[in-house]
Design a protein around this motif. Structure first.
Motif, mmCIF file in Angstrom:
data_model
loop_
_atom_site.group_PDB
_atom_site.id
_atom_site.type_symbol
_atom_site.label_atom_id
_atom_site.label_comp_id
_atom_site.label_asym_id
_atom_site.label_seq_id
_atom_site.Cartn_x
_atom_site.Cartn_y
_atom_site.Cartn_z
ATOM 1 N N GLY A 13 0.798 -1.219 0.000
ATOM 2 C CA GLY A 13 0.000 0.000 0.000
ATOM 3 C C GLY A 13 0.826 1.262 0.000
ATOM 4 O O GLY A 13 0.270 2.359 -0.077
ATOM 5 N N GLY A 14 2.136 1.120 0.101
ATOM 6 C CA GLY A 14 3.013 2.283 0.093
ATOM 7 C C GLY A 14 2.619 3.293 1.149
ATOM 8 O O GLY A 14 2.321 2.939 2.284
ATOM 9 N N HIS B 30 -0.627 -9.963 3.782
ATOM 10 C CA HIS B 30 0.242 -9.003 4.458
ATOM 11 C C HIS B 30 0.097 -7.691 3.708
ATOM 12 O O HIS B 30 0.415 -7.610 2.523
ATOM 13 C CB HIS B 30 1.701 -9.449 4.436
ATOM 14 C CG HIS B 30 1.980 -10.584 5.357
ATOM 15 N ND1 HIS B 30 3.229 -11.146 5.474
ATOM 16 C CD2 HIS B 30 1.180 -11.271 6.207
ATOM 17 C CE1 HIS B 30 3.190 -12.120 6.360
ATOM 18 N NE2 HIS B 30 1.947 -12.217 6.812
ATOM 19 N N LEU B 31 -0.406 -6.687 4.398
ATOM 20 C CA LEU B 31 -0.563 -5.355 3.823
ATOM 21 C C LEU B 31 0.555 -4.474 4.341
ATOM 22 O O LEU B 31 0.669 -4.245 5.546
ATOM 23 C CB LEU B 31 -1.924 -4.757 4.217
ATOM 24 C CG LEU B 31 -2.150 -3.315 3.799
ATOM 25 C CD1 LEU B 31 -2.203 -3.189 2.271
ATOM 26 C CD2 LEU B 31 -3.421 -2.768 4.429
ATOM 27 N N ILE B 32 1.383 -3.986 3.431
ATOM 28 C CA ILE B 32 2.442 -3.041 3.779
ATOM 29 C C ILE B 32 1.825 -1.657 3.660
ATOM 30 O O ILE B 32 1.288 -1.298 2.612
ATOM 31 C CB ILE B 32 3.644 -3.180 2.824
ATOM 32 C CG1 ILE B 32 4.192 -4.605 2.882
ATOM 33 C CG2 ILE B 32 4.718 -2.158 3.169
ATOM 34 C CD1 ILE B 32 5.177 -4.929 1.774
ATOM 35 N N ALA B 33 1.848 -0.900 4.761
ATOM 36 C CA ALA B 33 1.169 0.399 4.775
ATOM 37 C C ALA B 33 1.914 1.384 5.648
ATOM 38 O O ALA B 33 2.139 1.133 6.829
ATOM 39 C CB ALA B 33 -0.263 0.224 5.274
ATOM 40 N N GLY B 34 2.253 2.520 5.066
ATOM 41 C CA GLY B 34 2.979 3.548 5.801
ATOM 42 C C GLY B 34 2.096 4.525 6.560
ATOM 43 O O GLY B 34 2.587 5.298 7.382
ATOM 44 N N ASP B 35 0.791 4.508 6.311
ATOM 45 C CA ASP B 35 -0.119 5.428 7.004
ATOM 46 C C ASP B 35 -0.122 5.068 8.493
ATOM 47 O O ASP B 35 -0.392 3.933 8.861
ATOM 48 C CB ASP B 35 -1.528 5.295 6.427
ATOM 49 C CG ASP B 35 -2.513 6.304 7.000
ATOM 50 O OD1 ASP B 35 -2.334 6.749 8.160
ATOM 51 O OD2 ASP B 35 -3.472 6.646 6.298
ATOM 52 N N PRO B 36 0.175 6.033 9.376
ATOM 53 C CA PRO B 36 0.218 5.731 10.802
ATOM 54 C C PRO B 36 -1.121 5.261 11.372
ATOM 55 O O PRO B 36 -1.169 4.612 12.415
ATOM 56 C CB PRO B 36 0.647 7.047 11.465
ATOM 57 C CG PRO B 36 0.927 8.014 10.388
ATOM 58 C CD PRO B 36 0.562 7.414 9.075
ATOM 59 N N ARG C 178 9.499 -0.910 6.765
ATOM 60 C CA ARG C 178 8.136 -0.644 6.306
ATOM 61 C C ARG C 178 7.140 -1.429 7.159
ATOM 62 O O ARG C 178 7.210 -2.646 7.227
ATOM 63 C CB ARG C 178 8.020 -1.021 4.845
ATOM 64 C CG ARG C 178 9.015 -0.231 3.992
ATOM 65 C CD ARG C 178 9.139 -0.766 2.610
ATOM 66 N NE ARG C 178 7.857 -0.612 1.930
ATOM 67 C CZ ARG C 178 7.542 -1.271 0.843
ATOM 68 N NH1 ARG C 178 8.366 -2.128 0.309
ATOM 69 N NH2 ARG C 178 6.371 -1.078 0.272
ATOM 70 N N PRO C 179 6.199 -0.762 7.817
ATOM 71 C CA PRO C 179 5.225 -1.470 8.648
ATOM 72 C C PRO C 179 4.297 -2.329 7.793
ATOM 73 O O PRO C 179 3.923 -1.949 6.677
ATOM 74 C CB PRO C 179 4.449 -0.362 9.348
ATOM 75 C CG PRO C 179 4.914 0.923 8.791
ATOM 76 C CD PRO C 179 6.040 0.673 7.852
ATOM 77 N N ALA C 180 3.956 -3.497 8.328
ATOM 78 C CA ALA C 180 3.058 -4.411 7.626
ATOM 79 C C ALA C 180 2.103 -5.041 8.634
ATOM 80 O O ALA C 180 2.435 -5.216 9.809
ATOM 81 C CB ALA C 180 3.854 -5.481 6.900
ATOM 82 N N ARG D 40 -0.001 5.363 0.757
ATOM 83 C CA ARG D 40 -1.379 5.795 0.518
ATOM 84 C C ARG D 40 -2.142 5.884 1.825
ATOM 85 O O ARG D 40 -1.918 5.110 2.750
ATOM 86 C CB ARG D 40 -2.088 4.831 -0.437
ATOM 87 C CG ARG D 40 -1.534 4.911 -1.850
ATOM 88 C CD ARG D 40 -2.401 4.193 -2.852
ATOM 89 N NE ARG D 40 -2.504 2.761 -2.685
ATOM 90 C CZ ARG D 40 -1.601 1.877 -3.108
ATOM 91 N NH1 ARG D 40 -0.495 2.292 -3.701
ATOM 92 N NH2 ARG D 40 -1.801 0.592 -2.945
ATOM 93 N N ALA D 41 -3.080 6.819 1.864
ATOM 94 C CA ALA D 41 -3.947 6.987 3.033
ATOM 95 C C ALA D 41 -4.848 5.767 3.175
ATOM 96 O O ALA D 41 -5.149 5.076 2.194
ATOM 97 C CB ALA D 41 -4.791 8.251 2.883
ATOM 98 N N CYS D 42 -5.294 5.517 4.388
ATOM 99 C CA CYS D 42 -6.111 4.337 4.662
ATOM 100 C C CYS D 42 -7.386 4.290 3.828
ATOM 101 O O CYS D 42 -7.837 3.210 3.447
ATOM 102 C CB CYS D 42 -6.448 4.247 6.144
ATOM 103 S SG CYS D 42 -5.101 3.489 7.069
ATOM 104 N N VAL D 43 -7.968 5.427 3.529
ATOM 105 C CA VAL D 43 -9.183 5.437 2.707
ATOM 106 C C VAL D 43 -8.902 4.756 1.370
ATOM 107 O O VAL D 43 -9.643 3.886 0.928
ATOM 108 C CB VAL D 43 -9.679 6.889 2.491
ATOM 109 C CG1 VAL D 43 -10.780 6.936 1.462
ATOM 110 C CG2 VAL D 43 -10.137 7.488 3.807
ATOM 111 N N ARG D 44 -7.813 5.123 0.733
ATOM 112 C CA ARG D 44 -7.444 4.516 -0.551
ATOM 113 C C ARG D 44 -7.063 3.052 -0.373
ATOM 114 O O ARG D 44 -7.365 2.217 -1.224
ATOM 115 C CB ARG D 44 -6.326 5.302 -1.211
ATOM 116 C CG ARG D 44 -6.783 6.717 -1.589
ATOM 117 C CD ARG D 44 -5.833 7.402 -2.525
ATOM 118 N NE ARG D 44 -5.535 6.633 -3.707
ATOM 119 C CZ ARG D 44 -6.206 6.724 -4.857
ATOM 120 N NH1 ARG D 44 -7.221 7.545 -4.955
ATOM 121 N NH2 ARG D 44 -5.856 6.011 -5.901
ATOM 122 N N LEU D 45 -6.385 2.742 0.719
ATOM 123 C CA LEU D 45 -6.007 1.346 0.976
ATOM 124 C C LEU D 45 -7.239 0.455 1.127
ATOM 125 O O LEU D 45 -7.272 -0.651 0.601
ATOM 126 C CB LEU D 45 -5.153 1.245 2.243
ATOM 127 C CG LEU D 45 -3.742 1.785 2.162
ATOM 128 C CD1 LEU D 45 -3.083 1.742 3.528
ATOM 129 C CD2 LEU D 45 -2.933 1.005 1.148
#
Length: 97
Positions: free
Chosen positions: A13-14, A39-45, A73-75, A16-21
């Motif tokens: 998910g890079g 496993h979702l990789i997502a940088g949005d805190p 990268r958080p996942a 991207r904001a959670c809404v887009r994710l």
């Protein structure tokens, strides 16, 4: 379950904001068999809170954070539900009516 013992499906998910994710995740999970681990990789805190709440809403299993191999990268992991509760296509955080 179909996903037991298989390698997880990785969705990047890079930043991207959670809404887009959630919009992307809704479509991607619909294509996967029940029991698949994702496993979702997502940088949005906000990702760990939003993802856990969305899984609770839909019935998918939120499994928590994933330790490396994704480096810095958080996942987060989840399990695709047998019969997820449907959500609105353009607002996946709202139940389908």
């Amino acid at each position: 379950m179909a996903g037991e013992g298989a390698d997880p499906v990785i969705i990047d998910g890079g930043d991207r904001a959670c809404v887009r994710l959630l919009l992307e995740l809704r479509g991607r999970l619909a294509e996967l068999p029940a029991g698949t681990i994702v496993h979702l990789i997502a940088g949005d805190p906000a990702a760990p809170l939003d993802l856990a709440a969305w899984c609770h809403l839909t019935g998918h299993g939120y499994l928590g954070t994933v330790p490396p191999p994704y480096g810095e990268r958080p996942a987060y992991a989840l399990r695709v539900a047998d019969a997820p509760r449907p959500t609105q296509a353009g607002s996946p955080w709202r139940p389908q009516r």
